[in-house]
Scaffold this active site. Structure first.
Site, PDB file in Angstrom:
ATOM      1  N   LEU A  13      -2.820  -5.577  -2.135  1.00  0.00           N
ATOM      2  CA  LEU A  13      -3.291  -5.375  -3.512  1.00  0.00           C
ATOM      3  C   LEU A  13      -2.265  -5.856  -4.545  1.00  0.00           C
ATOM      4  CD1 LEU A  13      -4.814  -1.868  -2.811  1.00  0.00           C
ATOM      5  CD2 LEU A  13      -6.109  -3.816  -3.696  1.00  0.00           C
ATOM      6  N   ASP A  53      13.529  -3.057  -3.768  1.00  0.00           N
ATOM      7  CA  ASP A  53      13.169  -2.044  -2.768  1.00  0.00           C
ATOM      8  C   ASP A  53      13.155  -0.714  -3.506  1.00  0.00           C
ATOM      9  OD1 ASP A  53      13.144  -0.053  -0.812  1.00  0.00           O
ATOM     10  OD2 ASP A  53      14.368  -1.200   0.586  1.00  0.00           O
ATOM     11  N   ASN A  80       3.024  -0.104  -7.503  1.00  0.00           N
ATOM     12  CA  ASN A  80       2.036  -0.351  -6.442  1.00  0.00           C
ATOM     13  C   ASN A  80       2.589  -0.090  -5.041  1.00  0.00           C
ATOM     14  OD1 ASN A  80      -0.382  -1.871  -5.168  1.00  0.00           O
ATOM     15  ND2 ASN A  80       1.397  -3.043  -4.474  1.00  0.00           N
ATOM     16  N   TYR A 156       0.530  11.216   3.483  1.00  0.00           N
ATOM     17  CA  TYR A 156       0.066  10.227   2.507  1.00  0.00           C
ATOM     18  C   TYR A 156      -0.753  10.878   1.402  1.00  0.00           C
ATOM     19  CZ  TYR A 156      -2.375   6.273   0.465  1.00  0.00           C
ATOM     20  OH  TYR A 156      -2.879   5.359  -0.428  1.00  0.00           O
ATOM     21  N   LYS A 160       0.111  11.167  -2.734  1.00  0.00           N
ATOM     22  CA  LYS A 160      -0.693  10.637  -3.841  1.00  0.00           C
ATOM     23  C   LYS A 160      -1.105  11.754  -4.806  1.00  0.00           C
ATOM     24  CE  LYS A 160      -0.543   6.257  -2.688  1.00  0.00           C
ATOM     25  NZ  LYS A 160       0.209   5.282  -3.479  1.00  0.00           N
ATOM     26  N   THR A 189      -6.556  -4.375   3.718  1.00  0.00           N
ATOM     27  CA  THR A 189      -5.188  -4.915   3.660  1.00  0.00           C
ATOM     28  C   THR A 189      -4.491  -4.485   4.955  1.00  0.00           C
ATOM     29  OG1 THR A 189      -4.258  -2.924   2.689  1.00  0.00           O
ATOM     30  CG2 THR A 189      -5.099  -4.570   1.144  1.00  0.00           C
TER      31      THR A 189
HETATM   32  N1  LIG Z   1      -5.564  -0.498   1.096  1.00  0.00           N
HETATM   33  C1  LIG Z   1      -6.177   0.639   0.813  1.00  0.00           C
HETATM   34  O1  LIG Z   1      -7.221   0.999   1.398  1.00  0.00           O
HETATM   35  C2  LIG Z   1      -5.626   1.536  -0.279  1.00  0.00           C
HETATM   36  C3  LIG Z   1      -6.446   2.580  -0.749  1.00  0.00           C
HETATM   37  C4  LIG Z   1      -5.959   3.411  -1.759  1.00  0.00           C
HETATM   38  C5  LIG Z   1      -4.697   3.206  -2.268  1.00  0.00           C
HETATM   39  N2  LIG Z   1      -3.912   2.191  -1.801  1.00  0.00           N
HETATM   40  C6  LIG Z   1      -2.584   2.021  -2.377  1.00  0.00           C
HETATM   41  O2  LIG Z   1      -2.442   0.691  -2.834  1.00  0.00           O
HETATM   42  C7  LIG Z   1      -1.051   0.320  -2.803  1.00  0.00           C
HETATM   43  C8  LIG Z   1      -0.909  -1.027  -2.125  1.00  0.00           C
HETATM   44  O3  LIG Z   1      -1.431  -0.911  -0.822  1.00  0.00           O
HETATM   45  P1  LIG Z   1      -1.913  -2.166   0.051  1.00  0.00           P
HETATM   46  O4  LIG Z   1      -3.201  -1.763   0.668  1.00  0.00           O
HETATM   47  O5  LIG Z   1      -1.821  -3.423  -0.701  1.00  0.00           O
HETATM   48  O6  LIG Z   1      -0.791  -2.108   1.205  1.00  0.00           O
HETATM   49  P2  LIG Z   1      -0.012  -3.249   2.019  1.00  0.00           P
HETATM   50  O7  LIG Z   1      -0.878  -4.440   2.218  1.00  0.00           O
HETATM   51  O8  LIG Z   1       0.544  -2.533   3.197  1.00  0.00           O
HETATM   52  O9  LIG Z   1       1.171  -3.653   1.010  1.00  0.00           O
HETATM   53  C9  LIG Z   1       2.142  -2.709   0.670  1.00  0.00           C
HETATM   54  C10 LIG Z   1       3.176  -3.383  -0.179  1.00  0.00           C
HETATM   55  O10 LIG Z   1       4.167  -2.376  -0.501  1.00  0.00           O
HETATM   56  C11 LIG Z   1       5.436  -2.933  -0.192  1.00  0.00           C
HETATM   57  N3  LIG Z   1       6.440  -1.909   0.104  1.00  0.00           N
HETATM   58  C12 LIG Z   1       6.443  -0.998   1.081  1.00  0.00           C
HETATM   59  N4  LIG Z   1       7.573  -0.265   1.012  1.00  0.00           N
HETATM   60  C13 LIG Z   1       8.288  -0.746  -0.037  1.00  0.00           C
HETATM   61  C14 LIG Z   1       9.527  -0.440  -0.608  1.00  0.00           C
HETATM   62  N5  LIG Z   1      10.325   0.517  -0.101  1.00  0.00           N
HETATM   63  N6  LIG Z   1       9.945  -1.125  -1.703  1.00  0.00           N
HETATM   64  C15 LIG Z   1       9.172  -2.102  -2.218  1.00  0.00           C
HETATM   65  N7  LIG Z   1       8.000  -2.484  -1.703  1.00  0.00           N
HETATM   66  C16 LIG Z   1       7.562  -1.798  -0.626  1.00  0.00           C
HETATM   67  C17 LIG Z   1       5.195  -3.868   0.987  1.00  0.00           C
HETATM   68  O11 LIG Z   1       6.271  -4.770   1.099  1.00  0.00           O
HETATM   69  P3  LIG Z   1       6.697  -5.458   2.511  1.00  0.00           P
HETATM   70  O12 LIG Z   1       5.813  -6.668   2.627  1.00  0.00           O
HETATM   71  O13 LIG Z   1       8.140  -5.754   2.321  1.00  0.00           O
HETATM   72  O14 LIG Z   1       6.442  -4.446   3.591  1.00  0.00           O
HETATM   73  C18 LIG Z   1       3.888  -4.524   0.537  1.00  0.00           C
HETATM   74  O15 LIG Z   1       4.135  -5.565  -0.376  1.00  0.00           O
HETATM   75  C19 LIG Z   1      -0.327   1.460  -2.099  1.00  0.00           C
HETATM   76  O16 LIG Z   1       0.307   2.294  -3.044  1.00  0.00           O
HETATM   77  C20 LIG Z   1      -1.443   2.218  -1.392  1.00  0.00           C
HETATM   78  O17 LIG Z   1      -1.140   3.575  -1.205  1.00  0.00           O
HETATM   79  C21 LIG Z   1      -4.356   1.346  -0.822  1.00  0.00           C
END
Ligand SMILES: NC(=O)c1ccc[n+]([C@@H]2O[C@H](COP(=O)([O-])OP(=O)(O)OC[C@H]3O[C@@H](n4cnc5c(N)ncnc54)[C@H](OP(=O)(O)O)[C@@H]3O)[C@@H](O)[C@H]2O)c1
Length: 243
Positions: A13, A53, A80, A156, A160, A189
């Protein structure tokens, strides 16, 4: 020119949000734990990679210093970065499991917000978007008919809920900043590419998983609200989400 920082924007995202806001004319700082991967993502999107980070005080401080030196102010902060942590039965979660997830989702968000608040306050109409989840909605978790009820993840979900409260507390304290939490909804994702060992195995397909383009919509909508937009709210694609 609108200057925007997105944490955790190497994929998922965050990356899609970087792509869309760059296309909309924002100068986007694309936060990446690994700068090389960030630079690759930046090449794809036209954003500017920045090492960040959220669990590392020094990294966050250096990122704030760089943005201050280059841009002077920050208009939009999108918190994010997030991790799901392990999926276990509620009784199996340990305090270290909680610490791991909170380190990124909760303490990381506060670390970044604290570091960038002076830059946001120096700008014209600052905006903060905290990427939360209805997984953290107390109302939905108490409703046996809800999707959230079927996806119990102690670490988790509670992280949130904390993000939601932090959003309200910041919004009350900084009324001149538009500060909202958003829930992208279940999105395809790497994050959702996990199997649930919970009491009821979760079939993501059955729950209606959406594309990353659809998931990023609410993040972009709340990142681009004007100075008269809402603050202290929690929003999903269809409108206000229940706390
Ligand atoms: N996907 C869903 O269904 C969903 C639903 C509701 C909410 N969300 C929320 O949406 C947000 C993004 O999720 P996503 O689905 O895009 O997840 P994702 O594809 O797993 O991407 C997560 C991102 O966060 C980064 N990250 C993790 N730990 C970090 C740290 N310590 N410092 C900086 N960056 C860090 C990762 O970087 P690296 O590449 O270095 O690991 C990656 O760029 C999250 O907050 C998640 O809780 C997602």
């Amino acid at each position: 020119m609108t200057t925007t920082l997105i944490t955790g924007a190497t994929r998922g995202l965050g990356l899609e949000t970087a792509r869309r806001l760059t296309a909309a004319g924002h100068t986007v700082y694309l936060g990446a734990r690994d700068l090389e991967r960030g630079q690759e993502a930046a090449r794809q999107t036209g954003a500017r990679a920045i090492q960040l980070d959220v669990t590392d005080e020094e990294s966050v401080r250096a990122a704030a210093k760089l943005v201050r030196e280059e841009a002077g102010t920050l208009d939009v902060l999108i918190n994010n970065a997030g991790i799901s942590g392990a999926w276990k039965l509620a009784g199996e979660y340990t305090a270290p499991d909680m610490e791991t997830v909170y380190a990124t989702n909760v303490f990381g968000l506060v670390r970044v917000t604290h570091a960038f608040l002076p830059l946001l306050e120096a700008g014209g109409h600052p905006v903060i978007v905290n990427v939360s989840s209805t997984g953290g909605s107390l109302t939905r978790n108490a409703d046996p008919t809800s999707v959230e009820y079927k996806m119990p993840v102690l670490t988790y979900a509670s992280s949130k809920s904390a993000v939601n409260m932090i959003t309200v507390q910041y919004a009350n304290a900084f009324p001149h900043i538009r500060i909202n939490a958003v829930s992208p909804g279940l999105t395809a994702t790497d994050f959702s590419d996990i199997a649930s060992p919970g009491p009821t195995p979760v079939d993501f397909g059955e729950l209606g998983i959406q594309s990353v383009e659809e998931g990023a919509e609410i993040i972009i909508r709340m990142a681009t609200i004007g100075p008269d937009g809402p603050t202290g709210g929690f929003f999903e694609a269809g409108g206000p989400a229940p706390w």
